[in-house]
Design a protein around this motif. Structure first.
Motif, PDB file in Angstrom:
ATOM      1  N   VAL A 166       0.863  -1.184   0.000  1.00 22.74           N
ATOM      2  CA  VAL A 166       0.000   0.000   0.000  1.00 22.74           C
ATOM      3  C   VAL A 166       0.900   1.235   0.000  1.00 22.74           C
ATOM      4  O   VAL A 166       1.686   1.428   0.926  1.00 22.74           O
ATOM      5  N   ILE A 167       0.793   2.039  -1.033  1.00 20.89           N
ATOM      6  CA  ILE A 167       1.560   3.286  -1.130  1.00 20.89           C
ATOM      7  C   ILE A 167       0.598   4.441  -0.915  1.00 20.89           C
ATOM      8  O   ILE A 167      -0.331   4.647  -1.711  1.00 20.89           O
ATOM      9  N   ASP A 168       0.788   5.178   0.144  1.00 24.03           N
ATOM     10  CA  ASP A 168      -0.075   6.305   0.480  1.00 24.03           C
ATOM     11  C   ASP A 168       0.676   7.622   0.201  1.00 24.03           C
ATOM     12  O   ASP A 168       1.897   7.640   0.161  1.00 24.03           O
ATOM     13  N   GLU A 169      -0.089   8.684   0.028  1.00 24.53           N
ATOM     14  CA  GLU A 169       0.481  10.000  -0.316  1.00 24.53           C
ATOM     15  C   GLU A 169       1.302   9.908  -1.606  1.00 24.53           C
ATOM     16  O   GLU A 169       2.337  10.558  -1.764  1.00 24.53           O
ATOM     17  N   ALA A 170       0.823   9.103  -2.527  1.00 23.44           N
ATOM     18  CA  ALA A 170       1.580   8.837  -3.755  1.00 23.44           C
ATOM     19  C   ALA A 170       1.768  10.071  -4.622  1.00 23.44           C
ATOM     20  O   ALA A 170       2.639  10.078  -5.494  1.00 23.44           O
ATOM     21  N   GLN A 171       0.979  11.121  -4.368  1.00 21.05           N
ATOM     22  CA  GLN A 171       1.151  12.339  -5.165  1.00 21.05           C
ATOM     23  C   GLN A 171       2.531  12.960  -4.956  1.00 21.05           C
ATOM     24  O   GLN A 171       3.001  13.734  -5.799  1.00 21.05           O
ATOM     25  N   ASP A 172       3.191  12.622  -3.847  1.00 21.81           N
ATOM     26  CA  ASP A 172       4.517  13.168  -3.563  1.00 21.81           C
ATOM     27  C   ASP A 172       5.639  12.168  -3.848  1.00 21.81           C
ATOM     28  O   ASP A 172       6.796  12.429  -3.514  1.00 21.81           O
ATOM     29  N   PHE A 173       5.313  11.035  -4.455  1.00 19.64           N
ATOM     30  CA  PHE A 173       6.318  10.031  -4.792  1.00 19.64           C
ATOM     31  C   PHE A 173       6.847  10.279  -6.204  1.00 19.64           C
ATOM     32  O   PHE A 173       6.081  10.564  -7.124  1.00 19.64           O
ATOM     33  N   ASP A 174       8.151  10.147  -6.336  1.00 17.84           N
ATOM     34  CA  ASP A 174       8.729  10.112  -7.671  1.00 17.84           C
ATOM     35  C   ASP A 174       8.308   8.787  -8.323  1.00 17.84           C
ATOM     36  O   ASP A 174       8.314   7.740  -7.673  1.00 17.84           O
ATOM     37  N   PRO A 175       7.917   8.791  -9.596  1.00 18.97           N
ATOM     38  CA  PRO A 175       7.506   7.541 -10.246  1.00 18.97           C
ATOM     39  C   PRO A 175       8.548   6.429 -10.127  1.00 18.97           C
ATOM     40  O   PRO A 175       8.192   5.243 -10.052  1.00 18.97           O
ATOM     41  N   ALA A 176       9.841   6.791 -10.101  1.00 14.76           N
ATOM     42  CA  ALA A 176      10.890   5.776  -9.974  1.00 14.76           C
ATOM     43  C   ALA A 176      10.805   5.067  -8.629  1.00 14.76           C
ATOM     44  O   ALA A 176      11.138   3.875  -8.523  1.00 14.76           O
ATOM     45  N   TRP A 177      10.354   5.767  -7.589  1.00  9.64           N
ATOM     46  CA  TRP A 177      10.214   5.134  -6.278  1.00  9.64           C
ATOM     47  C   TRP A 177       9.125   4.062  -6.326  1.00  9.64           C
ATOM     48  O   TRP A 177       9.293   2.978  -5.772  1.00  9.64           O
ATOM     49  N   VAL A 178       8.011   4.410  -6.967  1.00  7.90           N
ATOM     50  CA  VAL A 178       6.907   3.451  -7.071  1.00  7.90           C
ATOM     51  C   VAL A 178       7.329   2.240  -7.888  1.00  7.90           C
ATOM     52  O   VAL A 178       7.060   1.090  -7.529  1.00  7.90           O
ATOM     53  N   THR A 179       8.032   2.488  -8.982  1.00  9.63           N
ATOM     54  CA  THR A 179       8.513   1.386  -9.809  1.00  9.63           C
ATOM     55  C   THR A 179       9.433   0.471  -9.018  1.00  9.63           C
ATOM     56  O   THR A 179       9.336  -0.763  -9.105  1.00  9.63           O
ATOM     57  N   GLY A 180      10.314   1.064  -8.236  1.00 10.64           N
ATOM     58  CA  GLY A 180      11.214   0.260  -7.418  1.00 10.64           C
ATOM     59  C   GLY A 180      10.478  -0.526  -6.360  1.00 10.64           C
ATOM     60  O   GLY A 180      10.737  -1.724  -6.171  1.00 10.64           O
ATOM     61  N   LEU A 181       9.558   0.112  -5.666  1.00 14.02           N
ATOM     62  CA  LEU A 181       8.807  -0.576  -4.606  1.00 14.02           C
ATOM     63  C   LEU A 181       7.980  -1.726  -5.152  1.00 14.02           C
ATOM     64  O   LEU A 181       7.809  -2.753  -4.483  1.00 14.02           O
ATOM     65  N   ARG A 182       7.472  -1.571  -6.352  1.00 12.17           N
ATOM     66  CA  ARG A 182       6.663  -2.640  -6.952  1.00 12.17           C
ATOM     67  C   ARG A 182       7.456  -3.926  -7.131  1.00 12.17           C
ATOM     68  O   ARG A 182       6.872  -5.013  -7.201  1.00 12.17           O
TER      69      ARG A 182
END
Length: 221
Positions: A166-182
Motif C-alpha cells: 500500500v503506497i499512500d500519499e503517492a502524489q509526492d512520490f517520484d515515479p521511480a520510487w513506485v517502480t522500485g517498490l513494486r
C-alpha cells in the motif's frame, strides 16, 4: 375563548405580544440549530464516507491487482489502508504500508501495533543506505537522494517479499520510487496506490501505473 383573546389584544396596530400569541395558537415555533447536533451529524457523515472506501474497494476484482485511489482528505484512504493491512495480517500475508510523511507512518504503526509494517519511503532508503556501510554526513537533501539511489538499486536485485503493498500519499512520490517498490511484490501480489492531488507538496513527474514487466531470469532464479 377566541372572542376574549380578540378583546384583550389590539388588532388594529402591530404588537409584539399579539404576534407571539398568534404564533402560539397557530403552532408556529421558533427554533435554533443545535451546534452539537450538527457536529454529531458531521462526524457520522464522515464516518460513513470513510467506511465506504474500506467496504467496497476491497471487494473490487481487478485482474491486474493494481488499484489507484484518488480521493480528497477525509474520504477514508487511511481507513482503507488500515483495513487492507489488517486483513493481510489475519490471513498471514506479508504486507507493507509506505507513505511520504513520518507522522502518518507513526500513526499507522500505532494503529497496526507493528512498527515494521508501516514506514516512510525515505526511512526504508536510509536503512538500506546504512546497511550498505555508508555513513551519512548529516541528513541533507543530497543524502536522501543518494540513499534513494542505493535503495532502488537494492530493490532491483532483491527477491520479492510482499503479498500486499500500500503506497499512500503517492502524489509526492517520484515515479521511480513506485517502480522500485513494486519489485517487492510477489507474483500475484496486490498494489494499492492512494493519493490526493490537492495535498501535493512537491512537483513530480506524472505517475503512470502499468503492468509490471517480468524480471530478467538471472534475478528471479
Amino acid at each position: 375563548q377566541s372572542a376574549r383573546v380578540q378583546r384583550l389584544l389590539p388588532l388594529d396596530e402591530p404588537d409584539a405580544l399579539a404576534d407571539r400569541i398568534y404564533a402560539f395558537l397557530s403552532n408556529h415555533l421558533s427554533v435554533a440549530r443545535d451546534v452539537s447536533a450538527l457536529q454529531g451529524q458531521l462526524r457520522e457523515t464522515a464516518r460513513h464516507l470513510s467506511d465506504g472506501l474500506a467496504t467496497w474497494v476491497p471487494r473490487m476484482h481487478i485482474p491486474s491487482r493494481i488499484l489507484r485511489v484518488q480521493a480528497t482528505a477525509g474520504s477514508g484512504k487511511t481507513q482503507l489502508a488500515l483495513s487492507l493491512l489488517q486483513e493481510a495480517q489475519r490471513k498471514g500475508l506479508s504486507a507493507k504500508y509506505v507513505c511520504f510523511n513520518r507522522p502518518l507512518a507513526d500513526h499507522m504503526q500505532r494503529l497496526l501495533g507493528n512498527d515494521q509494517q508501516a514506514s516512510t519511503f525515505h526511512a526504508l532508503c536510509i536503512s538500506a543506505y546504512l546497511a550498505k556501510g555508508y555513513s551519512p554526513n548529516g541528513y541533507q537533501p543530497a543524502t536522501y537522494e543518494q540513499a534513494a539511489s542505493v535503495y532502488l538499486e537494492c530493490l532491483s536485485t532483491s527477491q520479492p517479499d510482499l503479498d500486499l503493498l500500500v503506497i499512500d500519499e503517492a502524489q509526492d512520490f517520484d515515479p521511480a520510487w513506485v517502480t522500485g517498490l513494486r519489485q517487492r511484490l510477489k507474483q500475484g501480489g496486490s498494489l494499492y496506490v492512494l493519493e490526493d492531488a490537492d495535498q501535493l507538496l512537491y512537483p513530480r513527474p506524472t505517475l503512470a501505473l502499468r503492468k509490471r514487466p517480468a524480471r530478467p531470469p538471472s534475478q528471479t532464479a
